[in-house]
Each structure stands twice: as structure tokens, then as C-alpha cells.
Design a protein around this motif. Structure first.
Motif, mmCIF file in Angstrom:
data_model
loop_
_atom_site.group_PDB
_atom_site.id
_atom_site.type_symbol
_atom_site.label_atom_id
_atom_site.label_comp_id
_atom_site.label_asym_id
_atom_site.label_seq_id
_atom_site.Cartn_x
_atom_site.Cartn_y
_atom_site.Cartn_z
ATOM 1 N N LEU A 70 -91.398 -14.473 -111.313
ATOM 2 C CA LEU A 70 -91.707 -14.337 -112.748
ATOM 3 C C LEU A 70 -90.513 -13.791 -113.524
ATOM 4 N N LEU A 71 -89.787 -12.874 -112.918
ATOM 5 C CA LEU A 71 -88.582 -12.342 -113.558
ATOM 6 C C LEU A 71 -87.559 -13.456 -113.772
ATOM 7 N N ALA A 72 -87.424 -14.331 -112.799
ATOM 8 C CA ALA A 72 -86.504 -15.464 -112.930
ATOM 9 C C ALA A 72 -86.973 -16.417 -114.022
ATOM 10 N N VAL A 73 -88.285 -16.639 -114.126
ATOM 11 C CA VAL A 73 -88.829 -17.529 -115.167
ATOM 12 C C VAL A 73 -88.565 -16.940 -116.544
ATOM 13 N N VAL A 74 -88.849 -15.660 -116.712
ATOM 14 C CA VAL A 74 -88.628 -15.006 -118.016
ATOM 15 C C VAL A 74 -87.149 -15.054 -118.371
ATOM 16 N N GLY A 75 -86.295 -14.799 -117.394
ATOM 17 C CA GLY A 75 -84.855 -14.875 -117.648
ATOM 18 C C GLY A 75 -84.423 -16.260 -118.073
ATOM 19 N N ASP A 76 -84.985 -17.275 -117.452
ATOM 20 C CA ASP A 76 -84.679 -18.656 -117.844
ATOM 21 C C ASP A 76 -85.122 -18.935 -119.276
ATOM 22 N N LYS A 77 -86.303 -18.467 -119.615
ATOM 23 C CA LYS A 77 -86.821 -18.693 -120.984
ATOM 24 C C LYS A 77 -85.955 -17.988 -122.019
ATOM 25 N N LEU A 78 -85.404 -16.825 -121.657
ATOM 26 C CA LEU A 78 -84.541 -16.074 -122.570
ATOM 27 C C LEU A 78 -83.088 -16.545 -122.529
ATOM 28 N N ILE A 82 -81.437 -13.458 -115.219
ATOM 29 C CA ILE A 82 -81.982 -12.212 -114.672
ATOM 30 C C ILE A 82 -82.204 -12.327 -113.168
ATOM 31 N N TYR A 83 -82.394 -13.534 -112.669
ATOM 32 C CA TYR A 83 -82.636 -13.707 -111.242
ATOM 33 C C TYR A 83 -81.497 -13.143 -110.407
ATOM 34 N N LEU A 84 -80.302 -13.054 -110.981
ATOM 35 C CA LEU A 84 -79.167 -12.488 -110.249
ATOM 36 C C LEU A 84 -79.391 -11.014 -109.931
ATOM 37 N N ALA A 85 -80.076 -10.295 -110.824
ATOM 38 C CA ALA A 85 -80.396 -8.893 -110.554
ATOM 39 C C ALA A 85 -81.327 -8.792 -109.351
#
Length: 109
Positions: A70-78, A82-85
Motif C-alpha cells: 500500500l505504501l508503494a501504491v500511495v507513493g506511485d499515486k503521489l 516511497i517503495y525505496l524506503a
């Protein structure tokens, strides 16, 4: 013995039932798999230390995997990777757990 049976069963299912993951989901799946591997290594460490709890393991396994994806999805949308974190955090924890496992197996404190 149960983990070994689960590993063999999982490998057989993966080999006999091939599936393709679309390229647009590859980051999400990769981060979720990394989170799951981190949970597995954490479970191994907890077992060696005599602190293993199945409820904590299962909740961490699925919770970490879903949260990371979900963090990766939100990062993609923004538009932010963020997936790198998540890759950094889970990768670091995996290496720390591997060091604990290695020291335990080699009996070095």
C-alpha cells in the motif's frame, strides 16, 4: 518439520502453477515479497531466541506485506518512489536478522 513441509509445498505450487505478474504491479509485489521475507527471517530469529509467537508472526507477515504494498501504491499515486524506503528498511532488517542467525548457528556472541 512443519516449516520444511511448508517450504517444499510452496515451491511445488510455485513451480507447477506458474503465474505472470503484470509489469505495472512489479514494484508492489517486490516490496510485499521483501516484507514477507523480512517477517520470515524475524520469525526464525524469534524461534532461536525462544520468543516465537505464531499470532505475532502471522500478523506481522501479512501486515508488513500489505502495508509495504500500500505504501508503494500511495507513493506511485503521489509520484514519489516511497517503495525505496520500504526496500531499505526491510533489506536492512533482513541483514540484521541474518547476522543474528549466523551468530547463533556459529555460536559466536
Amino acid at each position: 518439520m512443519v516449516p520444511l513441509i511448508g517450504l517444499i509445498l510452496g515451491l511445488l505450487i510455485g513451480i507447477l502453477i506458474p503465474s505472470k505478474i503484470p509489469a505495472e504491479y512489479s514494484n508492489y509485489v517486490a516490496v510485499a515479497i521483501l516484507a514477507a521475507l523480512d517477517s520470515i527471517m524475524g520469525g526464525i530469529c524469534a524461534q532461536m531466541e525462544g520468543k516465537f509467537n505464531l499470532k505475532i508472526f502471522i500478523s506481522g507477515f501479512f501486515g508488513n506485506s500489505i502495508l509495504a504494498a500500500l505504501l508503494a501504491v500511495v507513493g506511485d499515486k503521489l509520484g514519489i518512489p516511497i517503495y525505496l524506503a520500504a526496500v531499505f528498511v526491510f533489506g536492512n532488517r533482513m541483514f540484521m536478522n541474518f547476522a543474528k542467525i549466523r551468530r547463533y548457528l556459529l555460536k559466536i556472541e
